[in-house]
Design a protein around this motif. Structure first.
Motif, mmCIF file in Angstrom:
data_model
loop_
_atom_site.group_PDB
_atom_site.id
_atom_site.type_symbol
_atom_site.label_atom_id
_atom_site.label_comp_id
_atom_site.label_asym_id
_atom_site.label_seq_id
_atom_site.Cartn_x
_atom_site.Cartn_y
_atom_site.Cartn_z
ATOM 1 N N CYS A 95 17.418 -17.518 34.307
ATOM 2 C CA CYS A 95 16.811 -15.922 34.614
ATOM 3 C C CYS A 95 16.248 -16.246 35.986
ATOM 4 O O CYS A 95 15.292 -17.067 36.225
ATOM 5 N N THR A 96 16.250 -15.121 36.961
ATOM 6 C CA THR A 96 15.676 -15.055 38.292
ATOM 7 C C THR A 96 15.371 -13.800 38.570
ATOM 8 O O THR A 96 16.006 -12.850 38.327
ATOM 9 N N THR A 97 14.210 -13.803 39.554
ATOM 10 C CA THR A 97 13.992 -12.506 40.302
ATOM 11 C C THR A 97 14.498 -12.703 41.795
ATOM 12 O O THR A 97 14.137 -11.785 42.581
ATOM 13 N N PHE A 98 15.049 -13.726 42.130
ATOM 14 C CA PHE A 98 15.615 -14.404 43.160
ATOM 15 C C PHE A 98 14.659 -14.831 44.487
ATOM 16 O O PHE A 98 14.908 -15.300 45.231
ATOM 17 N N GLU A 99 13.473 -14.763 43.674
ATOM 18 C CA GLU A 99 12.354 -15.735 44.465
ATOM 19 C C GLU A 99 11.749 -16.593 43.347
ATOM 20 O O GLU A 99 11.427 -17.717 43.784
ATOM 21 N N ASP A 100 11.744 -16.511 42.153
ATOM 22 C CA ASP A 100 11.232 -17.426 40.924
ATOM 23 C C ASP A 100 12.411 -17.648 39.934
ATOM 24 O O ASP A 100 13.170 -16.613 39.772
ATOM 25 N N TRP A 101 12.442 -18.600 39.510
ATOM 26 C CA TRP A 101 13.333 -18.986 38.381
ATOM 27 C C TRP A 101 12.905 -19.617 37.257
ATOM 28 O O TRP A 101 11.837 -20.158 37.038
ATOM 29 N N GLY A 102 13.348 -19.221 36.090
ATOM 30 C CA GLY A 102 12.886 -19.763 34.801
ATOM 31 C C GLY A 102 13.340 -21.351 34.553
ATOM 32 O O GLY A 102 14.131 -21.889 35.427
ATOM 33 N N GLN A 103 12.988 -21.736 33.349
ATOM 34 C CA GLN A 103 13.298 -23.160 33.295
ATOM 35 C C GLN A 103 14.874 -23.389 32.640
ATOM 36 O O GLN A 103 15.179 -24.615 32.426
ATOM 37 N N GLY A 104 15.326 -22.388 32.282
ATOM 38 C CA GLY A 104 16.635 -22.280 31.424
ATOM 39 C C GLY A 104 16.871 -22.486 30.047
ATOM 40 O O GLY A 104 15.823 -22.975 29.325
ATOM 41 N N THR A 105 17.803 -22.089 29.513
ATOM 42 C CA THR A 105 18.004 -22.098 27.965
ATOM 43 C C THR A 105 19.621 -22.399 27.700
ATOM 44 O O THR A 105 20.172 -21.977 28.432
ATOM 45 N N GLN A 106 19.609 -23.533 26.990
ATOM 46 C CA GLN A 106 20.988 -24.202 26.602
ATOM 47 C C GLN A 106 21.758 -23.102 25.746
ATOM 48 O O GLN A 106 21.150 -22.802 24.553
ATOM 49 N N VAL A 107 23.084 -22.763 26.129
ATOM 50 C CA VAL A 107 23.797 -22.091 25.114
ATOM 51 C C VAL A 107 24.988 -23.132 25.037
ATOM 52 O O VAL A 107 25.797 -23.675 26.075
ATOM 53 N N THR A 108 25.312 -23.492 23.563
ATOM 54 C CA THR A 108 26.525 -24.391 23.459
ATOM 55 C C THR A 108 27.570 -23.373 22.437
ATOM 56 O O THR A 108 27.082 -22.842 21.514
ATOM 57 N N VAL A 109 28.627 -23.113 22.809
ATOM 58 C CA VAL A 109 29.899 -22.723 22.135
ATOM 59 C C VAL A 109 30.776 -23.695 21.765
ATOM 60 O O VAL A 109 31.555 -24.057 22.507
ATOM 61 N N SER A 110 30.888 -23.856 20.181
ATOM 62 C CA SER A 110 31.557 -24.884 19.971
ATOM 63 C C SER A 110 31.909 -24.533 18.383
ATOM 64 O O SER A 110 31.106 -24.212 17.750
ATOM 65 N N SER A 111 33.003 -25.005 17.800
ATOM 66 C CA SER A 111 33.223 -25.026 16.451
ATOM 67 C C SER A 111 33.034 -26.290 15.834
ATOM 68 O O SER A 111 33.082 -26.308 14.622
#
Length: 111
Positions: A95-111
């Motif tokens: 996520c970003t405000t275009f000045e600051d950024w978050g640390q991120g969250t992992q999304v994994t799409v797999s069967s």
């Protein structure tokens, strides 16, 4: 101090859905442009979705029609609803405000 904290990531099967949230503190997201980006392993960070202060949205072609960005100014939170997920959506989402950024969250799409 501005903080953006993403949550809601996880493991999901192809065709499934997830909703990511980005909670902001130290800053009001009202009247700010907000965005979601992602980075898959071995690739550069890419734009996923953006929402400008007037509510207009823009999406990467790869997610158009499947992802929806929204905001709740009262909760100071931005969301990314992800439907019809595909394995190629696997990435760390930021996520970003275009000045600051978050640390991120992992999304994994797999069967």
């Amino acid at each position: 101090q501005v903080q953006l904290v993403e949550f809601g990531g996880g493991l999901v099967q192809p065709g499934g859905s997830l909703r990511l949230s980005c909670a902001a503190s130290g800053i009001s997201i009202t009247n700010r442009n907000m965005g979601w980006y992602r980075r898959a392993p071995g690739t550069q960070r890419e734009r996923v979705a953006t929402m400008v202060s007037n509510g207009a949205t823009n999406y990467a072609n790869s997610v158009k029609g499947r992802f929806t960005i929204s905001r709740d100014n009262a909760k100071n939170t931005v969301y990314l609803q992800m439907d019809s997920l595909k394995p190629e959506d696997t990435a760390v989402y930021y996520c970003t405000t275009f000045e600051d950024w978050g640390q991120g969250t992992q999304v994994t799409v797999s069967s």
